[in-house]
Design a protein around this motif. Structure first.
Motif: not given
Length: 196
Positions: A94-103
């Motif tokens: 969320x902090x990085x706004x890393x939209x290419x990451x799914x957890x």
């Protein structure tokens, strides 16, 4: 007491601190090991990360997966079972706004059994040492790795490649032995500049 952190070493998120939660078996991949791994990947992929799909199967702190996301890969699927680690992964994403990451919160083997066939260009394995994880994971990998896909493994001892894999690189940092392998080895020589 100061909390332990590691930092992303390259790409868009370079120098971003990654907090290390207290969890049994959690060993964040050291900075210099990640730097070496991504130098290897740069070589084999010709520096092209944009279309790569990556599975970080024992995500832990997310150091490996976020390092890949920082380099601009298309997608990183992280899998983790520890609730504290999952919360930390989600907070950092969320902090990085890393939209290419799914957890994905869940057991590594159960997730492997549900994934689409031939989904990934790279699978990263850094499981807790000495718990037999690799022997349980290996048989499931051919179903989810693309032809000529890569496999990165960290272990407490040097490893022989499992059937169907070719060792491309290996090194050691302290107590960690790390390896890069290629799936469905067609016995290509290392002179081939990239993997499609």
């Amino acid at each position: 007491m100061k909390k332990h952190v590691v930092r992303i070493v390259g790409g868009d998120y370079r120098k971003t601190p990654i907090p290390v939660v207290e969890a049994a078996g959690l060993r964040p991949t050291p900075d210099r090991v990640r730097e070496t791994l991504f130098n290897w990947l740069h070589h084999f992929w010709g520096g092209d990360y944009a279309d790569k799909q990556i599975l970080d199967l024992f995500a832990g702190t997310g150091a490996l997966g976020f390092e890949a996301a920082s380099r601009g890969v298309a997608h990183v699927q992280m899998v983790e079972v520890n609730p504290s680690a999952i919360a930390a992964l989600r907070a950092l994403r969320g902090r990085l706004k890393a939209e290419n990451v799914r957890i994905h919160a869940g057991d590594a083997l159960a997730v492997l059994d549900r994934l689409d066939r031939a989904s990934f260009d790279l699978i990263m394995l850094d499981p807790p040492f000495d718990q037999g994880w690799l022997d349980r994971v290996y048989p499931r990998l051919p179903d989810v790795l693309r032809p000529d896909g890569l496999l990165y493994i960290e272990a407490g001892t040097p490893l022989a490649p499992p059937a169907g894999f070719q060792l491309l690189r290996q090194s050691r940092a302290g107590q960690v032995h790390f390896h890069l392998l290629r799936f469905a080895a067609t016995q290509k020589t290392d002179n081939n500049p990239a993997i499609s």
